[in-house]
Each structure stands twice: as structure tokens, then as C-alpha cells.
Design an enzyme around this catalytic site. Structure first.
Site, short mmCIF file in Angstrom:
data_model
loop_
_atom_site.label_atom_id
_atom_site.label_comp_id
_atom_site.label_asym_id
_atom_site.label_seq_id
_atom_site.Cartn_x
_atom_site.Cartn_y
_atom_site.Cartn_z
CG ASN A 9 -1.85 1.25 1.33
OD1 ASN A 9 -1.81 2.04 0.43
ND2 ASN A 9 -2.34 1.47 2.49
CE LYS A 11 -0.21 3.20 4.72
NZ LYS A 11 -0.20 3.29 6.28
CG HIS A 97 -5.90 1.77 5.40
ND1 HIS A 97 -5.39 2.76 6.13
CD2 HIS A 97 -4.80 1.13 5.06
CE1 HIS A 97 -4.16 2.64 6.52
NE2 HIS A 97 -3.77 1.49 6.02
CD GLU A 99 -3.02 5.56 6.79
OE1 GLU A 99 -2.88 5.43 5.44
OE2 GLU A 99 -2.18 5.07 7.37
CD GLU A 169 -3.22 -2.28 7.39
OE1 GLU A 169 -2.01 -2.41 6.92
OE2 GLU A 169 -4.26 -1.39 6.99
N GLY A 175 2.76 2.59 10.71
CA GLY A 175 3.74 3.47 10.77
C GLY A 175 4.33 4.03 11.99
CB SER A 215 5.58 -1.49 12.25
OG SER A 215 5.10 -0.16 12.42
P1 13P Z 1 3.15 0.58 7.70
O1 13P Z 1 3.67 -0.76 7.01
O2 13P Z 1 3.95 1.68 7.36
O3 13P Z 1 2.97 0.60 9.24
O4 13P Z 1 1.83 0.82 7.24
C1 13P Z 1 0.75 -0.44 7.43
C2 13P Z 1 -0.67 -0.15 6.48
O5 13P Z 1 -1.30 0.82 7.01
C3 13P Z 1 -0.61 -0.55 5.24
O6 13P Z 1 -1.93 -0.41 4.87
#
Ligand code: 13P
Length: 255
Positions: A9, A11, A97, A99, A169, A175, A215
């Protein structure tokens, strides 16, 4: 048959040139994949045409998108439909997601409609769930993700469910560098599988791919993916560098 999947992803990251280099680097080091060991690359909408072209003819590595709207077409300025994604060559779409849920206020009713759009246009849907830190601290994470799954997916029939992948997640791990331990991941993944089993039966649950995200990196991927109910990962930061992403793919292929 349950598939192992590692999905990138990106983003809101990478220019076209950066994205092209990244995919070239991934393809240069890609191990042999199979129907049961898949890779997905969910780029931003602007890079989808390029990523589709780069992945053309490469087996078991699929272009994806990070979102779609809940309608097929119409006056929805700024939105992109599942129909358009399918037309552009996309095969997977990430929905729900954290976010999107948090920053763009996407609720379960909207997500259920988006899931329908994805499926009716022939996309595989990677449906995300996961709890914030305060829910984890209160110990109610199982109920939290169960509710998200019920509200987002339980209107589907068993045939539709075969085109769903669930990504767990935990928001506190996204992150932050703070990964769930493999024991924490296994526990809640097993719970998610039970939730599916109760509604759809043991076979449907056994065939469901449940990915871990938050992560995930080359140094922890093998341990996470070795858990019996962790079927791969949804990768953010570590998917932006070809060597790191390849390390995670290799951890999956080696299982
Ligand atoms: P990270 O791997 O940067 O923690 O992000 C995970 C994520 O949100 C994947 O959709």
C-alpha cells in the site's frame, strides 16, 4: 485453497518516475510466485496505468488500488469507481483502511456499499479492520474488529466472500515502528477466522486469507507469517523500497 499474499500500500507516496523505479526493482528481484503465493501493488490512482503496464504478463503479481467510490458513475467530483479501476486493469482494491475511516470519515454503511461495488465489478477486495490503542488497552479489540467485519461484510453471500481478503491492521502499529507481536497477531487473526466460521462455515473460514499490517518489515515478516492464521501482510512504509519489500515477499514465499 487459502492464499498467502503480500500487498503493498503505497498510500499517498511516489511520483511516476519513483513508482516506475520501485516496480522495476521489485520485478528484478522477484522470487517465483504461484496461485497460492501472490503479490499485490496498490499504487495511487495516478500511477495505476503505469503499474498495470509494468506488471503485464508477470504471473501472480497484481495491480491494486487503495480505494474506490460506492457508485459506478455519476456526479461525484474527485471520486474513482470500481468500474473505472477494473477498466484500467486493476485486480485488487483496498477498502476500509483506518486512514480512510479516520481522516475521511468512512463508516461501515459506506464501506459495505464500496465492497459491493468492488465485487460486482470483478475486483478482489482487501477489507481492512483494526483497533485504536485505547481499545487494545481496554482489551476489547476482538469485539471491535468483529463489529467492523459484521458491518462491512456480513451482507455478502458465501460465493461473494470468496473474493474477500481481510487485512487486520492495529492502528497503534501503523507507521509507528511498533509491530504487534506474533502472539498478538495470531490471537486476533484466529478470532477473525472464528467470526467468519460462525457466519459462513468452517470451509469459508479456512479458505479466507487474513493479512497482518502495521510496521511489518523484513526482520519481523517471517515470524509473523509463520503464525498459522497469518496469511501474509499489507505493507506501508517497507513497501516503498524494493529491497525491503522483496525481503517481505521472500519471507512469504519461504513459508
Ligand atoms: P506501515 O507498514 O507503514 O506501518 O503501514 C501499514 C499500513 O497501513 C498498510 O496498509
Amino acid at each position: 485453497m487459502r492464499k498467502k499474499i503480500v500487498a503493498a500500500n503505497w498510500k499517498m507516496n511516489l511520483t511516476l518516475a519513483e513508482g516506475k523505479n520501485l516496480v522495476d526493482g521489485i520485478l528484478a528481484g522477484l522470487p517465483a510466485l504461484s496461485d497460492a503465493r501472490r503479490v499485490v501493488i496498490a499504487s495511487p490512482f495516478t500511477a495505476i496505468a503505469q503499474t498495470v503496464a509494468q506488471l503485464q504478463g508477470k504471473p501472480y503479481i497484481y495491480p491494486g488500488a487503495q480505494n474506490c467510490y460506492a457508485e459506478n458513475a455519476g456526479a461525484y467530483t474527485g471520486e474513482v469507481s470500481a468500474l473505472m479501476l477494473k477498466d484500467a486493469g486493476v485486480q485488487y482494491v483496498i477498502l476500509g483502511h483506518s486512514e480512510r475511516r479516520e481522516y475521511f470519515k468512512e463508516d461501515s454503511a459506506l464501506l459495505a456499499k464500496k465492497v459491493n461495488q468492488g465485487l460486482s465489478n470483478g475486483l478482489q477486495v482487501i477489507f481492512c479492520c483494526g483497533e485504536p490503542l485505547e481499545i487494545r488497552d481496554a482489551g476489547t479489540q476482538n469485539a471491535h474488529v468483529e463489529q467492523q467485519i459484521k458491518e462491512g461484510l456480513f451482507h455478502l453471500d458465501a460465493a461473494q466472500l470468496t473474493n474477500i481478503v481481510i487485512a487486520y491492521e492495529p492502528i497503534w502499529a501503523i507507521g509507528t515502528g511498533r509491530t504487534a507481536t506474533s502472539a498478538q497477531a495470531q490471537e486476533i487473526h484466529a478470532h477473525i477466522r472464528q467470526v467468519i466460521a460462525k457466519q459462513y462455515g468452517a470451509d469459508a473460514a479456512d479458505n479466507m486469507s487474513i493479512l497482518y499490517g502495521g510496521s511489518c518489515k523484513p526482520s519481523n515478516a517471517a515470524e509473523l507469517f509463520a503464525c498459522p492464521d497469518v496469511d501474509g501482510g499489507l505493507i506501508g512504509g517497507a513497501a516503498l523500497k524494493s529491497d525491503e519489500f522483496l525481503g517481505i515477499i521472500n519471507a512469504m514465499v519461504g513459508q
